[in-house]
Motif scaffolding. Sequence first.
Motif, short mmCIF file in Angstrom:
data_model
loop_
_atom_site.label_atom_id
_atom_site.label_comp_id
_atom_site.label_asym_id
_atom_site.label_seq_id
_atom_site.Cartn_x
_atom_site.Cartn_y
_atom_site.Cartn_z
N LYS A 188 -5.87 5.62 -3.48
CA LYS A 188 -6.84 4.24 -3.69
C LYS A 188 -7.24 4.00 -5.08
N ILE A 222 -3.89 -0.87 4.21
CA ILE A 222 -4.43 0.06 5.12
C ILE A 222 -4.79 -0.51 6.48
N GLU A 279 -4.47 6.87 1.93
CA GLU A 279 -5.50 6.40 1.29
C GLU A 279 -6.05 7.46 0.09
N HIS A 333 -2.71 0.64 9.89
CA HIS A 333 -3.41 1.20 11.14
C HIS A 333 -2.95 0.62 12.59
N TRP A 384 -5.07 -4.07 -0.78
CA TRP A 384 -5.14 -2.40 -0.47
C TRP A 384 -5.68 -2.56 0.88
N ASP A 385 -6.99 -2.92 1.02
CA ASP A 385 -7.86 -3.06 2.36
C ASP A 385 -6.97 -3.40 3.52
N ALA A 414 0.85 -1.14 0.13
CA ALA A 414 -0.07 -0.03 0.06
C ALA A 414 1.00 1.14 -0.04
N ILE A 457 -1.40 7.97 6.96
CA ILE A 457 -2.45 7.03 6.56
C ILE A 457 -3.37 7.91 5.52
#
Length: 267
Positions: free
Chosen positions: A225, A243, A222, A247, A239-240, A159, A218
Amino acid sequence: MREDYVHGYSEREAIRLVDQAETLSPLLHYDTSFPEGSLVLEAGCGVGAQTIHLARNSPQAEITSVDISKPSLTHAKALMGREGISNVQFQTADIMELPFADETFDHVFICFVLEHLPDPVGALKSLKRVLKSEGSITVIEGDHGSCYFHPETKEAINAWQCMIKAQKELNCNPLMGRELYPLLSEAGFKEVKIDPRVVYVDSSKGELVDGFIKKTIIAMVEGVKDQAIGSGLITPETWDKGIQDLHMTAEPSGTFFYNFFKGTAKK
C-alpha cells in the motif's frame, strides 16, 4: 542476493507467510520429502514458513536453511523451537555467494525466492554448484499474471496490478512461475519437470476462503500500500475501493483462481 523485499519484514508479513505456507501445504508439499540421512539446503528460508513443512515431511533428513536477513532467521529459529523441530540448522548466507564447498548437498529446495532476485539464473547456478552430482533441486514459484477473480472491478484490478508494478520497480519478476522451465534449463539442470498447482476458491471451500483469499492474497496486496500510493501508482481512494472489492471475492458470490508452479530437476 538483495535484502530489500517488496512486502517488507514486519511482524504482520511474517504471520502472513506462515498462514500462507500452512494453507498451501497440502497443495505444494504433499510430494515434498527427502530420504533419511540426506543433506538438504533450503535457500532463502525467510521466517521459516516453508521450513516447518520440509522438516515435518522429512524428519530424518538434515536440513540447512539459509537467508540473508538476520531478523528473519531469528524469527525462523523461534518458530522451530515452538514447533519442537530439531532437524534444521540456520545460517546467514547470500544465495549468490554460498559459503559451502562444491557438491555439499544431496537436495536443494527454494520457494518463493527467485521472483525477488534480479539474477535468477545466477542464483540457480550458485545452488547447482553446492549440489552433489545427480542431486535434485525443487523450486516453487507463483505467477501473479495467472490470477483471475469474480467479481472483477477495475479498482480491484488496479490494486492487484500495483503489487505487480511494485515488484517490477525493484527489478523483480512477479511472473516467475511461467519461466521456471527455461530458467532451470539455462542454469544447466537436466530432467527438468514443471507441474502447475492450481488454486481455485469458492464459498464451498471455507478454509481456502479464509486462508488463501483473505490471509494470503489480500494480505499480500495490502503489504504494498505505502509503496503503491507513495510512488503514484494509485490514488488512496482507488486503493481503498480496490481492496474493498477484492474482499468481495471472499463473499458467497465470489471466486478466486491462481496458479503456482513446482519444478524439479537434477544436476
